[in-house]
Design a protein around this motif. Structure first.
Motif, PDB file in Angstrom:
ATOM      1  N   ALA A 105       5.796  40.912  -6.805  1.00  0.00           N
ATOM      2  CA  ALA A 105       4.501  41.157  -7.443  1.00  0.00           C
ATOM      3  C   ALA A 105       3.712  39.864  -7.423  1.00  0.00           C
ATOM      4  O   ALA A 105       4.296  38.779  -7.486  1.00  0.00           O
ATOM      5  CB  ALA A 105       4.702  41.607  -8.887  1.00  0.00           C
ATOM      6  N   SER A 127       5.928  45.989  -2.729  1.00  0.00           N
ATOM      7  CA  SER A 127       5.067  44.942  -3.297  1.00  0.00           C
ATOM      8  C   SER A 127       4.062  45.558  -4.262  1.00  0.00           C
ATOM      9  O   SER A 127       3.592  46.686  -4.057  1.00  0.00           O
ATOM     10  CB  SER A 127       4.345  44.160  -2.193  1.00  0.00           C
ATOM     11  OG  SER A 127       3.641  45.030  -1.364  1.00  0.00           O
ATOM     12  N   TYR A 128       3.766  44.799  -5.315  1.00  0.00           N
ATOM     13  CA  TYR A 128       2.828  45.212  -6.369  1.00  0.00           C
ATOM     14  C   TYR A 128       1.782  44.114  -6.481  1.00  0.00           C
ATOM     15  O   TYR A 128       2.112  42.954  -6.750  1.00  0.00           O
ATOM     16  CB  TYR A 128       3.558  45.388  -7.703  1.00  0.00           C
ATOM     17  CG  TYR A 128       4.608  46.474  -7.632  1.00  0.00           C
ATOM     18  CD1 TYR A 128       4.282  47.787  -7.950  1.00  0.00           C
ATOM     19  CD2 TYR A 128       5.909  46.182  -7.215  1.00  0.00           C
ATOM     20  CE1 TYR A 128       5.239  48.797  -7.863  1.00  0.00           C
ATOM     21  CE2 TYR A 128       6.868  47.186  -7.122  1.00  0.00           C
ATOM     22  CZ  TYR A 128       6.529  48.492  -7.453  1.00  0.00           C
ATOM     23  OH  TYR A 128       7.469  49.481  -7.354  1.00  0.00           O
ATOM     24  N   MET A 164      -0.405  41.549 -14.956  1.00  0.00           N
ATOM     25  CA  MET A 164       0.887  41.706 -14.273  1.00  0.00           C
ATOM     26  C   MET A 164       2.038  41.403 -15.237  1.00  0.00           C
ATOM     27  O   MET A 164       3.023  42.137 -15.296  1.00  0.00           O
ATOM     28  CB  MET A 164       0.920  40.749 -13.071  1.00  0.00           C
ATOM     29  CG  MET A 164       2.145  40.852 -12.221  1.00  0.00           C
ATOM     30  SD  MET A 164       2.059  39.629 -10.894  1.00  0.00           S
ATOM     31  CE  MET A 164       3.359  38.535 -11.418  1.00  0.00           C
ATOM     32  N   TRP A 171      10.672  42.923 -10.564  1.00  0.00           N
ATOM     33  CA  TRP A 171      10.213  42.356  -9.305  1.00  0.00           C
ATOM     34  C   TRP A 171      10.316  40.839  -9.327  1.00  0.00           C
ATOM     35  O   TRP A 171      10.485  40.232 -10.392  1.00  0.00           O
ATOM     36  CB  TRP A 171       8.763  42.771  -9.053  1.00  0.00           C
ATOM     37  CG  TRP A 171       7.800  42.530 -10.202  1.00  0.00           C
ATOM     38  CD1 TRP A 171       7.667  41.398 -10.958  1.00  0.00           C
ATOM     39  CD2 TRP A 171       6.833  43.452 -10.721  1.00  0.00           C
ATOM     40  NE1 TRP A 171       6.682  41.550 -11.903  1.00  0.00           N
ATOM     41  CE2 TRP A 171       6.151  42.792 -11.776  1.00  0.00           C
ATOM     42  CE3 TRP A 171       6.456  44.754 -10.376  1.00  0.00           C
ATOM     43  CZ2 TRP A 171       5.125  43.404 -12.496  1.00  0.00           C
ATOM     44  CZ3 TRP A 171       5.431  45.345 -11.106  1.00  0.00           C
ATOM     45  CH2 TRP A 171       4.775  44.679 -12.150  1.00  0.00           C
TER      46      TRP A 171
END
Ligand SMILES: Cc1ncc(COP(=O)(O)O)c(C=O)c1O
Length: 359
Positions: A105, A127-128, A164, A171
């Motif tokens: 992330a 993926s973030y 986030m 992650w």
């Protein structure tokens, strides 16, 4: 958490012995020619898309226009996803893949997000991405093309990072300079500039600067090159260029402080430079000061005209961040901080193509 960036270190004496026997670098046409000074141990974990070993182009016209005898442009728009972010994210994704990460992330102003999404895709991992709401559509659509999950956040990259963190996902956090291996990839810029100038260093390097990975990485690279005997103690002056709309590093240099104050309501169209409070601020200031360089702010209204002028003079895809670097260089020449006779390297940190909003 120590609250400060971590640095990878190497057995430089060992690498020095190694290269004396085996001719460092290896002739690989990517940043992995410097694999002995990169943290990935197993070659099968290197997730490469051909990043690095970009050309150092002798300016035919821009340098003259700015009043310089010799300007060279390190053209980072020729990386796989068209920005210098590929260097760091390639190494970070590869190393965390080696360490067993399953997902990544990061908060990003745009280019790092595209890059992280591409390398995560190549590794077969998730993926973030968290980006400011006003990031142009092209950045979101490219991340999504690579399979990333994207989130739009009101505010700047700092707000995207805060959002986030509230999600607390399973992650690996790839945030600029909070994650140690991105700097390792970025430092290959310094290795290449030195190798491409015959294992020397230029008089000055101008870096469009937000979070500061280029300045910090290049500075680290020269220390390692000295440690393995490829250069001596000579160093270039390191210059950071920022937009006057968000210039926390320039303000700290002007005030002579060691800490960066958060820049309130930062705004610039060079989105990669809209970093109100870089996490590794102290290291950026240290590199600039130790090198005898400086930090320079440019007027926001000069960015677009400079971008057009420079692209037209050189035939290169100059992004808005690099245009800030070129404006900054022009100011430094006018102020007498860089002389006509000095050998200057300017980073074209990325293409401007994704800035075209096609919604
Ligand atoms: C094209 C471009 N140039 C420069 C920067 C600033 O890089 P750094 O945050 O490493 O200082 C960015 C960051 O997003 C970018 O995308």
């Amino acid at each position: 958490m120590c609250g400060s960036p971590l640095f990878a270190t190497y057995d430089l004496a060992g690498v020095r012995e190694d290269i004396e026997k085996n001719e460092f670098p290896t002739g690989v046409n990517s940043q992995w020619r410097y694999a002995q000074l990169l943290p990935v141990k197993s070659p099968s974990c290197i997730i490469s898309l051909g990043e690095g070993w970009t050309p150092l182009i002798l300016s035919r016209r821009l340098g003259k226009h700015l009043g310089l005898r010799m300007l060279r442009i390190k053209d980072e728009s020729q990386n796989p996803t068209t920005s210098f972010k590929d260097r760091g994210l390639c190494v970070a994704v590869s190393k965390h893949y080696e360490l067993g990460s399953k997902a990544f992330a990061l908060p990003s102003a745009g280019n790092a997000a595209v890059s992280a999404s591409a390398y995560a895709a190549a590794a077969g991992l998730k993926s973030y991405i968290f980006m400011p709401h006003d990031t142009p559509f092209g950045f979101f659509s490219q991340c999504e093309l690579f399979g990333a999950v994207t989130t739009r956040v009101e505010g700047t990259i700092s707000d995207a990072g805060a959002e986030m963190n509230t999600q607390n996902g399973d992650w690996t956090d790839l945030s600029t300079t909070k994650e140690p291996y991105r700097i390792e990839g970025k430092k290959t810029l310094g290795f290449e500039i030195s190798e491409q100038t015959g294992w020397s260093v230029p008089d000055a390097i101008v870096c469009p600067t937000g979070g500061g990975t280029a300045i910090i990485g290049i500075w680290k690279a020269f220390d390692e090159l000295e440690g393995i005997g490829l250069i001596g103690s000579e160093r270039p002056k390191m210059f950071a260029a920022q937009s006057g709309g968000c210039a926390p590093i320039v303000r700290a240099i002007e005030k002579g402080t060691d800490n960066i104050e958060h820049w309130m309501n930062g705004e610039t169209e060079a989105l990669g430079l809209r970093v109100p409070n870089p996490f590794a601020g102290r290291l950026i200031l240290q590199a600039i000061r130790q090198s005898g360089g400086d930090a320079v702010a440019v007027a926001e209204q000069d960015i677009q005209p400079t971008r057009r002028m420079a692209s037209k003079l050189e035939g290169l895809d100059i992004g808005p961040e690099a245009a800030v670097g070129i404006c900054g260089l022009s100011n430094l020449v006018d102020l007498g901080k860089i002389d006509y006779d000095e050998d200057v390297v300017m980073l074209n940190t990325g293409s401007g193509a994704r800035y075209i909003d096609i919604r």
